[in-house]
Design an enzyme around this catalytic site. Structure first.
Site, PDB file in Angstrom:
ATOM      1  N   GLY A 175       0.812  -1.205   0.000  1.00 10.87           N
ATOM      2  CA  GLY A 175       0.000   0.000   0.000  1.00 10.87           C
ATOM      3  C   GLY A 175       0.842   1.251   0.000  1.00 10.87           C
ATOM      4  O   GLY A 175       2.014   1.239  -0.381  1.00 10.87           O
ATOM      5  N   SER A 176       0.252   2.314   0.471  1.00 10.72           N
ATOM      6  CA  SER A 176       0.871   3.633   0.396  1.00 10.72           C
ATOM      7  C   SER A 176       1.777   3.908   1.587  1.00 10.72           C
ATOM      8  O   SER A 176       1.907   3.101   2.507  1.00 10.72           O
ATOM      9  CB  SER A 176      -0.224   4.693   0.354  1.00 10.72           C
ATOM     10  N   SER A 177       2.337   5.100   1.573  1.00 15.36           N
ATOM     11  CA  SER A 177       3.201   5.515   2.676  1.00 15.36           C
ATOM     12  C   SER A 177       2.408   5.737   3.960  1.00 15.36           C
ATOM     13  O   SER A 177       2.983   5.942   5.019  1.00 15.36           O
ATOM     14  CB  SER A 177       3.969   6.785   2.303  1.00 15.36           C
ATOM     15  N   GLY A 178       1.089   5.691   3.886  1.00 17.30           N
ATOM     16  CA  GLY A 178       0.254   5.803   5.080  1.00 17.30           C
ATOM     17  C   GLY A 178       0.406   4.631   6.029  1.00 17.30           C
ATOM     18  O   GLY A 178      -0.043   4.674   7.176  1.00 17.30           O
ATOM     19  N   LYS A 210       8.447   1.396   3.698  1.00 17.09           N
ATOM     20  CA  LYS A 210       7.191   1.366   4.472  1.00 17.09           C
ATOM     21  C   LYS A 210       7.330   0.509   5.724  1.00 17.09           C
ATOM     22  O   LYS A 210       6.965   0.926   6.817  1.00 17.09           O
ATOM     23  CB  LYS A 210       6.043   0.842   3.612  1.00 17.09           C
TER      24      LYS A 210
END
Length: 145
Positions: free
Chosen positions: A63-66, A92
């Protein structure tokens, strides 16, 4: 049976507890509920399972850097895993482990997802890059090759 896996320490510290193993990568944003420490990604093999107080063993982050923000929230809310052991080191997963502030080890000499089973007792030494596994049964020689 006791087995040692050697790898790269990502976050120093020492923790031990029951393993929770996923063969699938884990998404932070939309994949976990930081308030409960539960995997909420509907098609994930651990859907509905809580990782709070467990040694989380998984291939890595997706997924994202979140991802790191969601795992940091688990620390702030008291729902974080005890430690993290992951196969693939990425920005990540590394940042997520750092902000969660739990001992973490990656890049091990053998794939931890193949060696460790849910329920095994695991000690994670993030300073030394050492993961010690005490198995719970069902041990076959193939598991440790």
């Amino acid at each position: 049976m006791i087995i040692e896996l050697r790898g790269r320490g990502i976050v120093p510290g020492l923790a031990e507890g029951e393993a929770l193993v996923s063969r699938e990568t884990i998404s932070g944003w939309g994949g976990i509920d930081p308030a409960t420490g539960t995997v909420i990604e509907r098609r994930h093999e651990l859907f509905g399972v809580c990782f709070t107080g467990k040694v989380l063993v998984f291939p890595g982050a997706k997924g994202s850097s979140g991802w790191s923000g969601f795992f940091q929230s688990t620390r702030l809310l008291g729902t974080a895993p005890l430690a993290m052991v992951f196969t693939t080191l990425s920005t990540k997963s590394a940042l997520g482990a750092v902000v969660t502030r739990v001992p973490a080890v990656s890049e091990l000499d053998r794939d931890p997802v193949e060696i460790i089973q849910t329920g095994d007792h695991v000690t994670v030494d993030g300073r030394r890059g050492l993961v010690t596994v005490t198995t719970t049964g069902g041990d076959t020689p193939e598991r440790f090759r």
